[in-house]
Scaffold this motif. Sequence first.
Motif, PDB file in Angstrom:
ATOM      1  N   UNK A   1      20.241 123.292  65.452  1.00 23.32           N
ATOM      2  CA  UNK A   1      19.524 123.685  66.670  1.00 23.32           C
ATOM      3  C   UNK A   1      18.596 122.554  67.090  1.00 23.32           C
ATOM      4  N   UNK A   2      18.645 122.208  68.369  1.00 24.91           N
ATOM      5  CA  UNK A   2      17.789 121.154  68.888  1.00 24.91           C
ATOM      6  C   UNK A   2      16.570 121.763  69.579  1.00 24.91           C
ATOM      7  N   UNK A   3      15.389 121.213  69.288  1.00 27.24           N
ATOM      8  CA  UNK A   3      14.153 121.690  69.903  1.00 27.24           C
ATOM      9  C   UNK A   3      13.368 120.495  70.437  1.00 27.24           C
ATOM     10  N   UNK A   4      12.551 120.763  71.451  1.00 26.42           N
ATOM     11  CA  UNK A   4      11.679 119.740  72.020  1.00 26.42           C
ATOM     12  C   UNK A   4      10.240 120.212  71.901  1.00 26.42           C
ATOM     13  N   UNK A   5       9.378 119.350  71.406  1.00 28.98           N
ATOM     14  CA  UNK A   5       7.988 119.722  71.214  1.00 28.98           C
ATOM     15  C   UNK A   5       7.112 118.481  71.249  1.00 28.98           C
TER      16      UNK A   5
ATOM     17  N   UNK B   1      17.741 122.082  60.967  1.00 26.68           N
ATOM     18  CA  UNK B   1      18.790 122.668  60.138  1.00 26.68           C
ATOM     19  C   UNK B   1      18.106 123.440  59.015  1.00 26.68           C
ATOM     20  N   UNK B   2      18.061 124.766  59.155  1.00 34.63           N
ATOM     21  CA  UNK B   2      17.308 125.635  58.245  1.00 34.63           C
ATOM     22  C   UNK B   2      15.836 125.236  58.302  1.00 34.63           C
ATOM     23  N   UNK B   3      15.267 124.748  57.192  1.00 36.81           N
ATOM     24  CA  UNK B   3      13.858 124.381  57.203  1.00 36.81           C
ATOM     25  C   UNK B   3      13.660 122.863  57.245  1.00 36.81           C
ATOM     26  N   UNK B   4      14.701 122.135  57.647  1.00 43.89           N
ATOM     27  CA  UNK B   4      14.617 120.687  57.703  1.00 43.89           C
ATOM     28  C   UNK B   4      14.726 120.199  59.145  1.00 43.89           C
ATOM     29  N   UNK B   5      13.941 119.149  59.430  1.00 49.25           N
ATOM     30  CA  UNK B   5      13.937 118.573  60.769  1.00 49.25           C
ATOM     31  C   UNK B   5      14.309 117.098  60.689  1.00 49.25           C
ATOM     32  N   UNK B   6      15.001 116.638  61.705  1.00 48.53           N
ATOM     33  CA  UNK B   6      15.251 115.212  61.872  1.00 48.53           C
ATOM     34  C   UNK B   6      14.944 114.842  63.319  1.00 48.53           C
TER      35      UNK B   6
END
Length: 250
Positions: free
Chosen positions: A1-5, A62-67
């Motif tokens: 999932x892609x998010x912007x913040x 991806x689950x609790x990991x961010x890249x």
Amino acid sequence: MQITTYGMVLREKTIEDDRLLTILTKEYGVIFAYARGAKRLRGKLVSSTEQLCYSRFVLFKNKDRYSVDSAEADTIFFGVRQDIEKLALASYFCELCIQAIPREEPAEEYLRLLLNSLHFLENGKRSPLFLKPVFELRLLTLAGFMPDLLGCRECGTFEAPQMKFLPRTGELLCGACAPEPGEGVPIPVPPGVLTAMRHIIYSEFDKLFRFSLDEGGLRQLAAVSESYLIAQLDLRLPTLDFYNSLFRGR
């Protein structure tokens, strides 16, 4: 999932050409994100993933990991980076955020506090001596460590010629009331300092930085605030020790 913040980089750890970032975001609180190639000299992520950079991040979760897919710097606080005292204090603020702010929870007020404190620090409209206790007490309040400053815990006195503060319990005592054994040594709090403490923890955010104390009062406020923080969090932060070492003996 892609998010912007949008988020503030609190810490960066170099792993060869990459960076492991600790970021404070409005929506997700403190998160950890891997920025591939962020240390490459001509990489697109070099400036936007440095500590004290407030950036717009596009992250893949991806689950609790961010890249980090991409990042664009919004504010880099260049003026803070150019002054050793300001940089030391800002680094302490960042480390304190890492220790005190919950993971993966909305953190709008925390981020607002950090950004405003850094803006005041950069433009010099508030001194480091002013900003440090304000940041500490307000952050502790947000994190669930609000002291009880309404009055003496024993008799309810709102203000007396002599008021004392107990860092271990976060409570006030008037001069006529004594602490229980084992509660530690209470710290005398002059009326002006007590008024400032109440303002910091109880005021609306828009008024948070709108009070004044002379230098002596600010030093007393700083001593009370730091003692309370250490007692409540039960830790010593390397960045705090470094900041204090710069000005030992002043």
